[in-house]
Every structure is written in C-alpha cells, then in structure tokens.
Design a protein around this motif. Sequence first.
Motif, PDB file in Angstrom:
ATOM      1  N   ASN A   1      30.120  23.251  21.539  1.00 16.43           N
ATOM      2  CA  ASN A   1      30.939  23.219  20.340  1.00 16.43           C
ATOM      3  C   ASN A   1      30.454  22.154  19.373  1.00 16.43           C
ATOM      4  OD1 ASN A   1      32.705  25.296  21.102  1.00 16.43           O
ATOM      5  ND2 ASN A   1      33.862  23.902  22.409  1.00 16.43           N
ATOM      6  N   ALA A   2      29.409  21.400  19.770  1.00 20.38           N
ATOM      7  CA  ALA A   2      28.927  20.300  18.933  1.00 20.38           C
ATOM      8  C   ALA A   2      27.928  20.766  17.883  1.00 20.38           C
ATOM      9  CB  ALA A   2      28.288  19.215  19.809  1.00 20.38           C
ATOM     10  N   VAL A   3      27.512  22.035  17.923  1.00 17.69           N
ATOM     11  CA  VAL A   3      26.510  22.503  16.982  1.00 17.69           C
ATOM     12  C   VAL A   3      27.099  22.551  15.578  1.00 17.69           C
ATOM     13  CG1 VAL A   3      25.070  24.449  16.282  1.00 17.69           C
ATOM     14  CG2 VAL A   3      25.232  23.837  18.694  1.00 17.69           C
ATOM     15  N   ARG A   4      26.464  21.792  14.661  1.00 20.50           N
ATOM     16  CA  ARG A   4      26.878  21.783  13.264  1.00 20.50           C
ATOM     17  C   ARG A   4      25.646  22.040  12.407  1.00 20.50           C
ATOM     18  NH1 ARG A   4      29.310  16.732  11.314  1.00 20.50           N
ATOM     19  NH2 ARG A   4      31.073  17.846  10.404  1.00 20.50           N
ATOM     20  N   ILE A   5      25.787  22.890  11.406  1.00 24.61           N
ATOM     21  CA  ILE A   5      24.677  23.200  10.515  1.00 24.61           C
ATOM     22  C   ILE A   5      25.067  22.790   9.103  1.00 24.61           C
ATOM     23  CG2 ILE A   5      23.200  24.997   9.567  1.00 24.61           C
ATOM     24  CD1 ILE A   5      23.706  26.600  12.169  1.00 24.61           C
ATOM     25  N   HIS A   6      24.400  21.762   8.612  1.00 23.62           N
ATOM     26  CA  HIS A   6      24.644  21.281   7.253  1.00 23.62           C
ATOM     27  C   HIS A   6      23.815  22.159   6.307  1.00 23.62           C
ATOM     28  CE1 HIS A   6      26.552  17.448   8.631  1.00 23.62           C
ATOM     29  NE2 HIS A   6      25.819  17.723   9.708  1.00 23.62           N
TER      30      HIS A   6
ATOM     31  N   PHE B   1      23.455  24.480   2.257  1.00 21.63           N
ATOM     32  CA  PHE B   1      23.836  24.830   0.888  1.00 21.63           C
ATOM     33  C   PHE B   1      23.747  26.351   0.822  1.00 21.63           C
ATOM     34  CE2 PHE B   1      22.305  25.571  -3.595  1.00 21.63           C
ATOM     35  CZ  PHE B   1      23.523  25.285  -4.212  1.00 21.63           C
ATOM     36  N   ALA B   2      24.825  27.002   0.403  1.00 22.65           N
ATOM     37  CA  ALA B   2      24.957  28.454   0.573  1.00 22.65           C
ATOM     38  C   ALA B   2      23.841  29.245  -0.091  1.00 22.65           C
ATOM     39  CB  ALA B   2      26.310  28.911   0.041  1.00 22.65           C
ATOM     40  N   LYS B   3      23.258  28.725  -1.150  1.00 26.37           N
ATOM     41  CA  LYS B   3      22.263  29.481  -1.899  1.00 26.37           C
ATOM     42  C   LYS B   3      20.833  29.039  -1.611  1.00 26.37           C
ATOM     43  CE  LYS B   3      25.866  30.354  -5.229  1.00 26.37           C
ATOM     44  NZ  LYS B   3      26.494  29.941  -6.486  1.00 26.37           N
ATOM     45  N   SER B   4      20.654  28.286  -0.535  1.00 25.99           N
ATOM     46  CA  SER B   4      19.321  27.917  -0.062  1.00 25.99           C
ATOM     47  C   SER B   4      18.869  28.920   0.991  1.00 25.99           C
ATOM     48  CB  SER B   4      19.336  26.514   0.544  1.00 25.99           C
ATOM     49  OG  SER B   4      18.212  26.320   1.391  1.00 25.99           O
ATOM     50  N   GLY B   5      17.718  29.540   0.763  1.00 34.99           N
ATOM     51  CA  GLY B   5      17.187  30.465   1.747  1.00 34.99           C
ATOM     52  C   GLY B   5      16.818  29.786   3.048  1.00 34.99           C
ATOM     53  N   HIS B   6      16.360  28.550   2.954  1.00 33.09           N
ATOM     54  CA  HIS B   6      16.054  27.807   4.181  1.00 33.09           C
ATOM     55  C   HIS B   6      17.319  27.591   5.022  1.00 33.09           C
ATOM     56  CE1 HIS B   6      12.381  26.870   1.895  1.00 33.09           C
ATOM     57  NE2 HIS B   6      11.831  26.571   3.054  1.00 33.09           N
ATOM     58  N   ALA B   7      18.395  27.212   4.363  1.00 30.22           N
ATOM     59  CA  ALA B   7      19.653  27.024   5.086  1.00 30.22           C
ATOM     60  C   ALA B   7      20.175  28.356   5.606  1.00 30.22           C
ATOM     61  CB  ALA B   7      20.685  26.354   4.173  1.00 30.22           C
TER      62      ALA B   7
ATOM     63  N   ALA C   1      20.381   9.558   6.709  1.00 31.06           N
ATOM     64  CA  ALA C   1      20.223   9.084   8.081  1.00 31.06           C
ATOM     65  C   ALA C   1      19.864  10.246   9.019  1.00 31.06           C
ATOM     66  CB  ALA C   1      21.503   8.402   8.551  1.00 31.06           C
ATOM     67  N   MET C   2      20.312  11.457   8.663  1.00 26.51           N
ATOM     68  CA  MET C   2      19.979  12.639   9.455  1.00 26.51           C
ATOM     69  C   MET C   2      18.639  13.229   9.026  1.00 26.51           C
ATOM     70  SD  MET C   2      23.576  14.725   9.863  1.00 26.51           S
ATOM     71  CE  MET C   2      23.774  14.994   8.089  1.00 26.51           C
ATOM     72  N   ASN C   3      18.398  13.277   7.724  1.00 30.88           N
ATOM     73  CA  ASN C   3      17.142  13.812   7.202  1.00 30.88           C
ATOM     74  C   ASN C   3      16.678  12.961   6.033  1.00 30.88           C
ATOM     75  OD1 ASN C   3      14.927  15.209   6.329  1.00 30.88           O
ATOM     76  ND2 ASN C   3      16.033  17.086   5.777  1.00 30.88           N
ATOM     77  N   PRO C   4      15.737  12.060   6.256  1.00 32.22           N
ATOM     78  CA  PRO C   4      15.256  11.174   5.185  1.00 32.22           C
ATOM     79  C   PRO C   4      14.688  11.916   3.977  1.00 32.22           C
ATOM     80  CG  PRO C   4      14.534  10.377   7.329  1.00 32.22           C
ATOM     81  CD  PRO C   4      15.111  11.735   7.558  1.00 32.22           C
ATOM     82  N   ASN C   5      14.344  13.194   4.149  1.00 33.73           N
ATOM     83  CA  ASN C   5      13.835  13.976   3.030  1.00 33.73           C
ATOM     84  C   ASN C   5      14.948  14.450   2.098  1.00 33.73           C
ATOM     85  OD1 ASN C   5      11.103  13.835   3.799  1.00 33.73           O
ATOM     86  ND2 ASN C   5      11.355  15.534   5.220  1.00 33.73           N
ATOM     87  N   GLY C   6      16.194  14.302   2.536  1.00 34.00           N
ATOM     88  CA  GLY C   6      17.314  14.684   1.693  1.00 34.00           C
ATOM     89  C   GLY C   6      17.368  16.170   1.403  1.00 34.00           C
ATOM     90  N   GLN C   7      17.076  17.006   2.406  1.00 32.82           N
ATOM     91  CA  GLN C   7      17.054  18.451   2.228  1.00 32.82           C
ATOM     92  C   GLN C   7      17.915  19.136   3.277  1.00 32.82           C
ATOM     93  OE1 GLN C   7      12.763  18.920   2.549  1.00 32.82           O
ATOM     94  NE2 GLN C   7      12.582  19.252   0.347  1.00 32.82           N
ATOM     95  N   VAL C   8      18.466  20.277   2.880  1.00 32.63           N
ATOM     96  CA  VAL C   8      19.147  21.142   3.836  1.00 32.63           C
ATOM     97  C   VAL C   8      18.168  22.222   4.297  1.00 32.63           C
ATOM     98  CG1 VAL C   8      21.454  20.781   2.879  1.00 32.63           C
ATOM     99  CG2 VAL C   8      20.021  22.596   1.931  1.00 32.63           C
ATOM    100  N   PRO C   9      18.387  22.748   5.520  1.00 28.98           N
ATOM    101  CA  PRO C   9      19.476  22.483   6.448  1.00 28.98           C
ATOM    102  C   PRO C   9      19.163  21.330   7.394  1.00 28.98           C
ATOM    103  CG  PRO C   9      18.121  24.240   7.310  1.00 28.98           C
ATOM    104  CD  PRO C   9      17.524  23.865   5.969  1.00 28.98           C
ATOM    105  N   VAL C  10      20.232  20.853   8.033  1.00 24.89           N
ATOM    106  CA  VAL C  10      20.111  19.904   9.137  1.00 24.89           C
ATOM    107  C   VAL C  10      21.034  20.382  10.246  1.00 24.89           C
ATOM    108  CG1 VAL C  10      20.525  17.547   9.920  1.00 24.89           C
ATOM    109  CG2 VAL C  10      19.535  17.940   7.666  1.00 24.89           C
ATOM    110  N   LEU C  11      20.532  20.347  11.460  1.00 31.56           N
ATOM    111  CA  LEU C  11      21.301  20.749  12.630  1.00 31.56           C
ATOM    112  C   LEU C  11      21.701  19.524  13.436  1.00 31.56           C
ATOM    113  CD1 LEU C  11      22.122  23.102  14.745  1.00 31.56           C
ATOM    114  CD2 LEU C  11      19.967  22.488  15.849  1.00 31.56           C
TER     115      LEU C  11
ATOM    116  N   VAL D   1      17.961  22.586  -7.229  1.00 32.44           N
ATOM    117  CA  VAL D   1      16.806  22.873  -6.384  1.00 32.44           C
ATOM    118  C   VAL D   1      17.104  22.386  -4.981  1.00 32.44           C
ATOM    119  CG1 VAL D   1      14.380  22.417  -5.988  1.00 32.44           C
ATOM    120  CG2 VAL D   1      15.202  22.712  -8.324  1.00 32.44           C
ATOM    121  N   ALA D   2      17.035  23.310  -4.013  1.00 30.68           N
ATOM    122  CA  ALA D   2      17.243  22.971  -2.607  1.00 30.68           C
ATOM    123  C   ALA D   2      15.990  23.319  -1.851  1.00 30.68           C
ATOM    124  CB  ALA D   2      18.431  23.759  -2.037  1.00 30.68           C
ATOM    125  N   GLU D   3      15.876  22.819  -0.655  1.00 28.16           N
ATOM    126  CA  GLU D   3      14.701  23.129   0.164  1.00 28.16           C
ATOM    127  C   GLU D   3      14.607  24.636   0.342  1.00 28.16           C
ATOM    128  OE1 GLU D   3      12.844  22.568   4.613  1.00 28.16           O
ATOM    129  OE2 GLU D   3      14.920  22.081   4.241  1.00 28.16           O
TER     130      GLU D   3
END
Length: 207
Positions: free
Chosen positions: A3-8, A10-16, A49-59, A205-207
């Motif tokens: 239940n700990a899986v979290r996906i950060h 942005f809805a309109k990012s294809g990568h996310a 702190a999770m992603n120094p690149n400042g991009q989504v997604p992050v798991l 602009v998102a990743e």
Amino acid sequence: MSNAVRIHHFAKSGHAHRALVFAKLAGITHEAVPVDLATGAHKSPEFLAMNPNGQVPVLEDGDAIVSDSNAILVYLARAYAPDWIPNTPAGEADVQRWLTLAAGEIAFGSCAARLITVFNAPLDVDFAAATAAKAMQKLEQGLEGRDWLVGDRPTIADVATYSYTAHAPEGNVSLDPYPNVRAWIARFEVLPGFEAMPTTAVGLVAE
C-alpha cells in the motif's frame, strides 16, 4: 502488494502517464499524487529530495524512491507484475531495445513535437518531425505480423512506447502512414484497466 506505492505525476505528462497506466493495467495498488507544476511544486525542496532533476514521475515504494519513467516501469514489473517483463535474457534485451527507443527517438520526436504545439516549448520543429518519423517507422516494422512489440502479450515495452505515440497527432505527427501502429494503439486501449491521458494541455513543460 504494498500500500506504500505512490506515483507523483502530472496528468498531461506522457512520461507520468506511462507509470500510472502501467500500475492500472497491472492491477498494482497505488496512490496517484498530483504535482502542481504551475505553482512550482516540482521544484520544492521536498520534491527535489526525491528527484533532483525536478521532473515527474517519481515512484515511492516504502524506502525505495525511483525517478525516470522507464526505470519505474522496470521496478514495478520486477516487484509486482513479472508477467509484464520477460524472464529470459533475450526477451529482456528485446524489451530494453524498445525502452531505448522510448527514451531516445520517441522522446526527441513525437514527445518533442507535442511539447512544441501544446506547451509552446522552444524546440526545433523540423528535427522533432524527422525524429518522430524514424521512431514511427521502427514501431511500424517492429509490429509487422505481430500484436505486441515483444512476445505474444503486452509488456512494459508497449507501455513505454504507447503514450507519446498515441498522442503524436497533438504534435502534428500523423499516424495515417502507420497501419500497424494504429492497430496496436487500438489493442492497447482496450486492455483491462487502461486509462487514457488527457488530450489537451496548458503551457507547462514536463518531463
């Protein structure tokens, strides 16, 4: 499943979208955590702190933090959905070949073209169009006589390449010359659990 899986995301990012749609297709219990790019949430100290690149997604999965959409697909498949990644060296190598296409010519092709038209990104229109055509031709050839890119069932290779291919027309990249690709998109979109990415976007602009 954790239940700990979290996906950060942005809805309109294809990568996310890759990460989210895979979790849904594979039935992985997860929490989708929106990241408000408009307010700079992806540049906050907490996010960096999770992603120094400042991009989504992050798991987030317990103590594990994974950035990069393709890396997230590999992690989730290995941890929770092994049917989505081959267990043979040759099969996994074939998947990796398509992940490389997703991170390379798809990213610099149809993804970049969409960033230009939808997000007003200052990128080279001609280069994006030419690169998109190369990626489409590789997908078209790879799908000749087969339903999926690797093996006889969908894998993370299909997930990684789907989002920006299906949304290529938003970047003025036509799918008309690629019947195998169009048929594959249609098959992907009727998989149980599929959820589409929004087809409109605002100037971020998102990743």
